[in-house]
Design a protein around this motif. Structure first.
Motif, PDB file in Angstrom:
ATOM      1  N   TRP A  42      46.655  42.576  35.726  1.00 56.27           N
ATOM      2  CA  TRP A  42      46.288  42.848  37.111  1.00 56.27           C
ATOM      3  C   TRP A  42      45.808  44.288  37.263  1.00 56.27           C
ATOM      4  O   TRP A  42      44.790  44.565  37.887  1.00 56.27           O
ATOM      5  CB  TRP A  42      47.495  42.548  38.004  1.00 56.27           C
ATOM      6  N   ARG A  43      46.519  45.210  36.671  1.00 49.15           N
ATOM      7  CA  ARG A  43      46.146  46.621  36.787  1.00 49.15           C
ATOM      8  C   ARG A  43      44.842  46.926  36.050  1.00 49.15           C
ATOM      9  O   ARG A  43      44.081  47.806  36.475  1.00 49.15           O
ATOM     10  CB  ARG A  43      47.269  47.513  36.274  1.00 49.15           C
ATOM     11  N   ALA A  44      44.574  46.232  34.956  1.00 49.06           N
ATOM     12  CA  ALA A  44      43.360  46.476  34.172  1.00 49.06           C
ATOM     13  C   ALA A  44      42.120  45.854  34.811  1.00 49.06           C
ATOM     14  O   ALA A  44      41.006  46.354  34.616  1.00 49.06           O
ATOM     15  CB  ALA A  44      43.534  45.937  32.750  1.00 49.06           C
ATOM     16  N   GLU A  45      42.287  44.779  35.549  1.00 47.75           N
ATOM     17  CA  GLU A  45      41.160  44.051  36.149  1.00 47.75           C
ATOM     18  C   GLU A  45      40.691  44.773  37.409  1.00 47.75           C
ATOM     19  O   GLU A  45      41.501  45.189  38.232  1.00 47.75           O
ATOM     20  CB  GLU A  45      41.596  42.625  36.488  1.00 47.75           C
ATOM     21  N   THR A  46      39.362  44.902  37.569  1.00 48.40           N
ATOM     22  CA  THR A  46      38.823  45.554  38.759  1.00 48.40           C
ATOM     23  C   THR A  46      38.176  44.573  39.729  1.00 48.40           C
ATOM     24  O   THR A  46      37.921  44.923  40.872  1.00 48.40           O
ATOM     25  CB  THR A  46      37.790  46.627  38.366  1.00 48.40           C
ATOM     26  N   GLY A  47      37.904  43.352  39.275  1.00 46.54           N
ATOM     27  CA  GLY A  47      37.244  42.368  40.127  1.00 46.54           C
ATOM     28  C   GLY A  47      38.231  41.549  40.946  1.00 46.54           C
ATOM     29  O   GLY A  47      39.457  41.720  40.855  1.00 46.54           O
ATOM     30  N   ARG A  50      41.612  39.783  39.833  1.00 53.57           N
ATOM     31  CA  ARG A  50      42.889  40.480  39.655  1.00 53.57           C
ATOM     32  C   ARG A  50      43.975  39.861  40.534  1.00 53.57           C
ATOM     33  O   ARG A  50      45.135  39.858  40.170  1.00 53.57           O
ATOM     34  CB  ARG A  50      42.730  41.983  39.903  1.00 53.57           C
ATOM     35  N   ASP A  51      43.576  39.333  41.700  1.00 45.84           N
ATOM     36  CA  ASP A  51      44.570  38.713  42.577  1.00 45.84           C
ATOM     37  C   ASP A  51      45.084  37.382  42.033  1.00 45.84           C
ATOM     38  O   ASP A  51      46.165  36.948  42.410  1.00 45.84           O
ATOM     39  CB  ASP A  51      44.027  38.541  43.990  1.00 45.84           C
ATOM     40  N   ARG A  54      47.908  38.608  39.937  1.00 46.46           N
ATOM     41  CA  ARG A  54      49.000  39.060  40.802  1.00 46.46           C
ATOM     42  C   ARG A  54      49.707  37.885  41.466  1.00 46.46           C
ATOM     43  O   ARG A  54      50.930  37.891  41.616  1.00 46.46           O
ATOM     44  CB  ARG A  54      48.459  40.026  41.847  1.00 46.46           C
TER      45      ARG A  54
END
Length: 138
Positions: A42-47, A50-51, A54
């Motif tokens: 989640w922290r690494a994903e920017t798109g 990511r949710d 999460r």
């Protein structure tokens, strides 16, 4: 409001290694360990996807709270996860999000019916699993 059947960008394609590893831990009921894997993803994903990470993480943490008989924590995290996963239905990165949400909702309903005093009586078979479906290639 999103169109029914459309999912956020980034849902196409096969699951990545972190998703597969986190899902395997989730399905083995290693809810604390799955949290670590999905939190890193989640922290690494920017798109927007990511949710997805999460949301799965939150459902798993809800199950972790349940294993510790923390009724309030379990219900809250299940609710957060359900809400976070909704935009990704029915499928994202091969995850059957609709099935995961349905199972988490059944668990939440059962916990709400039992209440805090009877939280230890929940049916273990209601614990959700992360299932994958084959997606069509473009």
């Amino acid at each position: 409001m999103r169109d029914k059947g459309s999912v956020p960008g980034g849902c196409e394609g096969p699951p990545d290694e972190a998703l597969l590893r986190g899902a395997a831990l989730f399905n083995r009921r290693a809810f604390y360990a799955q949290h670590e894997v999905f939190e890193d993803a989640w922290r690494a994903e920017t798109g927007p996807v990511r949710d997805l990470y999460r949301g799965i993480l939150q459902v798993g943490v809800g199950c972790y709270h349940l294993s510790r008989r923390n009724h309030r924590g379990a219900c809250n995290l299940l609710r957060y996860g359900l809400a976070r996963l909704e935009p990704f239905e029915p499928v994202c990165l091969g995850v059957d999000v609709a099935a995961l949400r349905a199972a988490a909702a059944r668990l939440l309903a059962a916990l709400e019916e039992l209440g805090p005093e009877r939280v230890g009586e929940f049916d273990q078979q209601l614990l959700p699993r992360v299932a994958f479906v084959k997606t069509r290639s473009a």
